[in-house]
Scaffold this active site. Structure first.
Site, PDB file in Angstrom:
ATOM      1  N   ARG A  76       0.782  -1.130  -0.040  1.00  0.00           N
ATOM      2  CA  ARG A  76      -0.106  -0.038  -0.039  1.00  0.00           C
ATOM      3  C   ARG A  76       0.805   1.082   0.086  1.00  0.00           C
ATOM      4  NH1 ARG A  76      -3.681   2.895   4.712  1.00  0.00           N
ATOM      5  NH2 ARG A  76      -5.121   4.103   3.272  1.00  0.00           N
ATOM      6  N   HIS A  77       0.470   2.439  -0.565  1.00  0.00           N
ATOM      7  CA  HIS A  77       1.145   3.744  -0.726  1.00  0.00           C
ATOM      8  C   HIS A  77       1.572   4.081   0.716  1.00  0.00           C
ATOM      9  CE1 HIS A  77      -2.307   5.668   0.663  1.00  0.00           C
ATOM     10  NE2 HIS A  77      -2.949   4.931  -0.212  1.00  0.00           N
ATOM     11  N   GLY A  78       2.674   4.851   0.736  1.00  0.00           N
ATOM     12  CA  GLY A  78       2.870   5.538   2.075  1.00  0.00           C
ATOM     13  C   GLY A  78       1.939   6.353   2.626  1.00  0.00           C
TER      14      GLY A  78
ATOM     15  N   ALA B 297       1.561   2.029   4.059  1.00  0.00           N
ATOM     16  CA  ALA B 297       2.618   1.176   3.964  1.00  0.00           C
ATOM     17  C   ALA B 297       2.587  -0.203   3.976  1.00  0.00           C
ATOM     18  CB  ALA B 297       3.887   1.857   4.573  1.00  0.00           C
TER      19      ALA B 297
END
Length: 457
Positions: free
Chosen positions: A73-75, A381
């Site tokens: 997952r994106h930060g 994240a």
């Protein structure tokens, strides 16, 4: 002394800031999908590059990693434009309050709070989000040094969203210049069909994403006794009529507390409005939405992810075939950056974090010890790793290839064995039905007959 010399509004803010650490104690564990990654790995607060306790795992020394498939997952990100608008609306109400707000310290302090969020930030990656990804890359390389060695090929893919592309670039940057991966710049492939499969699933979009009736449990909880109690308490703290607030505005105040912690590492004055008990209620509201929209609420939520699940196994199959033929592994490292909405359905498809009873508007008390807590599963994240190993000195040929699963850098036990290591053959056998009988096109087709959405779900 500083408070005494400050103008009245600022004085109240200063006093409130002094007591905030007490007011916000214990809230950070309940922020759901807006949780910091450090909530699931507290050792990272002390040392962002620590691999944590039990980093070694339980693999025989004769096993060498062949392939790593990481879904990230994106930060940490900024709020979306919609959340910023709602926060602006709530903040404006506090600014419009008549004079004499000194009798209402929380409202005065929050009116003095600088509203720094802008709609243009709309879900973009925050500087902390870049650090999340750079440090995750460094820990991953330290955990699997053989796979991250120089001149190994890295396939990097991302959803088309800016925060994911930036997260992918930050992950690559975290690996440093010493790893050349066959070139200075690893190109990031945009792959929404895998990282945003939910957008491409007509049945999910029509019957869940865009169907208000599908969220009936979420809406019922917003009107239920637990939320009503939180609403009345926040209205009282802000000296506002309770009719001027609703569950969405209260939730945006709570999420502002979470954003300030995740983005700036500060305790926001907004945190002072909530107790730990309030936080548990608001976490349940967030989890209800995740459950019904991305989790076990409807089969299509998880079934739509089978396109990603099957792709994972196709690459694992290919690595096994190449290894058996003594060929170099063509894709030793596959890193893909998506969303909480990418990981949550995939984990539901695999049967993880499933409670015996569904999450409903009327069984909050029953679920205090639930497995389905989105902040523990998909914080910023979040990462799910499939690691394929080749093992020498085995008793049977099927023990030659083994797999481990890590969620947020911790080993996950397999359902079929309750162990943290499985032969590849056993894992494929356990998920045989999904691998052979889940067809994305057919699963995602809208029903031709005119049934109601709820009947179909």
């Amino acid at each position: 002394a500083a408070a005494a010399m400050a103008p009245p509004g600022e004085a109240v803010l200063l006093v409130l800031l002094l007591v905030l650490p007490l007011a916000s104690a214990g809230l950070s564990g309940y922020f759901g999908t807006k949780s910091r990654y450090e909530e699931v790995n507290p050792h990272l607060v002390r040392d962002p590059l620590s691999l944590g306790p039990g980093a070694g795992g339980s693999l025989p020394a004769s096993c060498a990693p062949l392939q790593l498939r990481a879904m990230l997952r994106h930060g940490t990100r900024y709020p979306t434009a919609g959340q910023v608008r709602r926060l602006g609306e709530l903040h404006a109400r506090l600014l419009r309050r008549p004079a004499g707000t000194a009798a209402c310290p929380a409202a005065a302090a929050l009116a003095a709070w600088p509203m720094w969020y802008e709609e243009s930030l709309d879900g973009r990656l925050a500087p902390q989000g870049r650090r999340d990804m750079e440090q995750l890359a460094q820990r991953m390389a330290a955990r699997f040094p053989a796979l991250f060695a120089a001149r190994r090929r890295l396939a990097l893919a991302s959803s088309s969203k800016h925060r994911c592309l930036q997260s992918g670039a930050a992950f690559r940057r975290g690996l440093g210049p010493t790893l050349d991966f066959g070139g200075d710049e690893v190109e990031i492939e945009v792959n929404d069909s895998l990282m945003r499969f939910f957008d491409h699933c007509a049945k999910f979009v029509a019957l869940v994403e865009e169907n208000d009736a599908a969220m009936c449990q979420v809406n019922a909880f917003k009107e239920g006794p637990e939320m009503k109690k939180v609403l009345e308490k926040v209205a009282s703290a802000l000296c506002l009529p309770v009719e001027e607030l609703n569950a969405d505005l209260v939730q945006v105040a709570f999420l502002t507390c979470s954003y300030e912690l995740a983005i700036k590492n500060v305790t926001s004055p907004w945190c002072s409005l909530f107790s730990e008990e309030d936080a548990k209620v608001l976490e349940y509201l967030n989890d209800l939405k995740q459950y019904w929209k991305r989790g076990y609420g409807y089969d299509i939520n998880s079934r739509s992810s089978c396109i990603l699940f099957q792709d994972i196994f196709q690459h694992l199959d290919k690595a096994v075939e190449e290894s058996k033929s003594s060929k170099p592994i063509s894709s030793p490292l596959i890193v893909q950056v998506g969303h909480a909405e990418t990981l949550q359905p995939l984990l539901a498809l695999m049967g993880y974090f499933k409670d015996d009873e569904p999450l409903l508007a009327n069984n909050y008390a029953q679920h205090t010890q639930r497995k389905f807590r989105s902040g523990r599963i998909v914080p910023y994240a979040a990462n799910l790793l499939f690691v394929l190993y080749h093992c020498d000195h085995v008793n049977a040929s099927q023990e030659e290839y083994r797999v481990q699963l890590l969620l947020n850098e911790k080993l996950l036990s397999f359902h079929h064995s309750n162990e943290t290591i499985s032969t590849y053959a056993d894992l494929k056998d356990y998920y045989k039905d999904i691998l052979e009988n889940c067809h994305f096109k057919e699963e995602c087709e809208l029903p031709k007959v005119n049934v109601t959405a709820v009947d179909e779900l």
